[in-house]
Design an enzyme around this catalytic site. Structure first.
Site, mmCIF file in Angstrom:
data_model
loop_
_atom_site.group_PDB
_atom_site.id
_atom_site.type_symbol
_atom_site.label_atom_id
_atom_site.label_comp_id
_atom_site.label_asym_id
_atom_site.label_seq_id
_atom_site.Cartn_x
_atom_site.Cartn_y
_atom_site.Cartn_z
ATOM 1 C CE LYS A 149 -4.234 -1.501 2.317
ATOM 2 N NZ LYS A 149 -4.286 -2.649 1.449
ATOM 3 C CG ASP A 155 -2.674 -3.534 -1.852
ATOM 4 O OD1 ASP A 155 -2.352 -4.392 -2.685
ATOM 5 O OD2 ASP A 155 -2.744 -3.759 -0.623
ATOM 6 C CG MET A 156 -7.047 1.995 -5.958
ATOM 7 S SD MET A 156 -5.755 3.217 -6.331
ATOM 8 C CE MET A 156 -5.329 2.785 -8.014
ATOM 9 C CD GLN A 161 -10.289 0.975 -5.159
ATOM 10 O OE1 GLN A 161 -10.356 2.078 -5.690
ATOM 11 N NE2 GLN A 161 -9.970 0.803 -3.885
ATOM 12 N NE ARG A 197 -4.921 -6.919 -6.182
ATOM 13 C CZ ARG A 197 -3.973 -6.613 -5.284
ATOM 14 N NH1 ARG A 197 -2.912 -7.360 -5.144
ATOM 15 N NH2 ARG A 197 -4.077 -5.539 -4.543
ATOM 16 N N GLY A 213 -13.675 -3.389 -4.803
ATOM 17 C CA GLY A 213 -13.463 -2.162 -4.031
ATOM 18 C C GLY A 213 -13.950 -2.346 -2.604
ATOM 19 C CB ALA A 214 -12.149 -3.052 0.312
ATOM 20 N NE ARG A 238 -9.508 -2.122 3.831
ATOM 21 C CZ ARG A 238 -8.494 -1.535 4.476
ATOM 22 N NH1 ARG A 238 -8.717 -0.488 5.250
ATOM 23 N NH2 ARG A 238 -7.268 -1.988 4.354
ATOM 24 N NE ARG A 239 -10.981 -8.319 3.286
ATOM 25 C CZ ARG A 239 -10.259 -7.237 2.931
ATOM 26 N NH1 ARG A 239 -9.095 -7.028 3.455
ATOM 27 N NH2 ARG A 239 -10.708 -6.392 2.037
#
Ligand SMILES: Cc1cc2nc3c(=O)[nH]c(=O)nc-3n(C[C@H](O)[C@H](O)[C@H](O)COP(=O)(O)OP(=O)(O)OC[C@H]3O[C@@H](n4cnc5c(N)ncnc54)[C@H](O)[C@@H]3O)c2cc1C
Length: 308
Positions: A98, A132-133, A161, A182, A186-187, A290-291
């Protein structure tokens, strides 16, 4: 967006909650289903076990929004050491980083220079670096740094995303670089002006963008990676790839450690190239929220562990 998801994503930014979660044994136990351990060694042991099942891996040291150059430099050094450890153990393992963990907010140029150092060391050790985004206000800076690094290193890829309205245009402007992208849903919690909110709309955008990436891959332009556990989308994209006569191993599916494990194995057994993203580190609270937000039913895991 559901109320539970909104609350969990809001909670992911609470330093007080992070402290409470980290100090309770039952939450630490619940996190373990998604995190093989807090140390690099635990992540690499998990990568070795996955390799034995024909699953590649990507590792990421959890952390974000670092505000000092000193902290960012420590993260860079950690990742340089991780690349050495991956090579020493001959693992089919890549890195995912990140930019705010590598100090984007403490200085853009130093952050870009650190990513370049990681890409160079990954090239020397036979590995690959994914960027990562994060939240939408980092997208311009993230794409800008990716462009710079991609001009010198082919072994660097970017996460985009599908929920962002801008992503279709971002893909078009990036395609001339023949990028490895990838694609994820989007999280983060985003305003309606920037992102789709309804699951159906996000899935439709994902499918359309995924097909676009596969069409380009069929012309030899870039490597699409589908970062999703959504088996219906993966199947639809696999059929599209077959229609374009793309060999199964010219695109990849990436999933998270501890989620849809049986699916990961069966896709790999069916000939697809699959990687598992393994997270590790002590700073797991925002990531774990987030998970939970992706599947609020996971809150039961926390509750079960509390009473076990
Ligand atoms: C490899 C990888 C890298 C990622 N990198 C980024 C990134 O850089 N930036 C970013 O914004 N997001 C990232 N994400 C997260 C992504 O944006 C989604 O939030 C996440 O993948 C959940 O969406 P889904 O595509 O799996 O589809 P969903 O529609 O959310 O889920 C599909 C099915 O998968 C299962 N599932 C999904 N999530 C969970 C979960 N947490 N626990 C249990 N089951 C679950 C459920 O059965 C669900 O029905 C990444 C995801 C992956 C897999």
């Amino acid at each position: 967006m559901s109320l539970a998801r909104t609350i969990l994503l809001g909670a992911s930014r609470s330093a007080w909650l992070a402290k409470q979660f980290r100090s309770h044994e039952f939450t630490r136990r619940a996190v373990k289903s998604f995190l093989p351990g807090e140390e690099l060694g635990a992540a690499l042991d998990a990568a070795a076990a996955l390799a034995a099942q024909d699953l590649g891996s990507v590792i990421t040291n959890l952390g974000e929004r670092v505000t000092t150059r000193g902290e960012a430099a420590a993260v860079r050094e950690h990742y340089l050491g991780a690349l050495d450890a991956i090579q020493a153990r001959s693992l089919p393992t890549q890195l995912s980083v990140k930019l705010t963990h590598l100090g984007l907010e403490a200085g853009r140029e130093a952050c870009a220079s650190d990513v370049a150092k990681l890409a160079a060391h990954a090239a020397a050790t036979g590995s690959f670096v994914w960027i990562d985004m994060e939240e939408s206000h980092y997208v311009d800076a993230t794409i800008g740094i990716f462009r710079e690094i991609r001009a010198s290193y082919a072994n660097v890829g970017l996460c985009l995303q599908a929920y962002l309205h801008r992503t279709a245009m971002d893909i078009e402007t990036l395609l001339p670089l023949q990028p490895s992208i990838r694609l994820v849903k989007g999280a983060y919690r985003e305003p309606a002006a920037r992102a789709l909110a309804r699951r159906h709309d996000i899935d439709a955008a994902y499918l359309s963008l995924g097909r676009r990436l596969l069409d380009q891959a069929a012309r030899g332009h870039g490597v699409p990676v589908f970062g999703t556990h959504d088996v219906r989308l993966i199947e639809a994209l696999r059929m599209h790839a077959n229609g374009r006569r793309l060999a199964p191993r010219t695109y990849e599916v990436h999933m998270l450690y501890g989620i849809a494990t049986a699916t990961q194995r069966s896709l790999a057994a069916g000939g697809m190239r699959v990687r598992t993203l393994i997270s590790y580190g002590t700073n797991w609270f925002p990531w774990y929220m987030r998970r939970l937000a992706e599947r609020p039913a996971n809150l039961w895991l926390v509750a079960q562990n509390a009473f076990r």
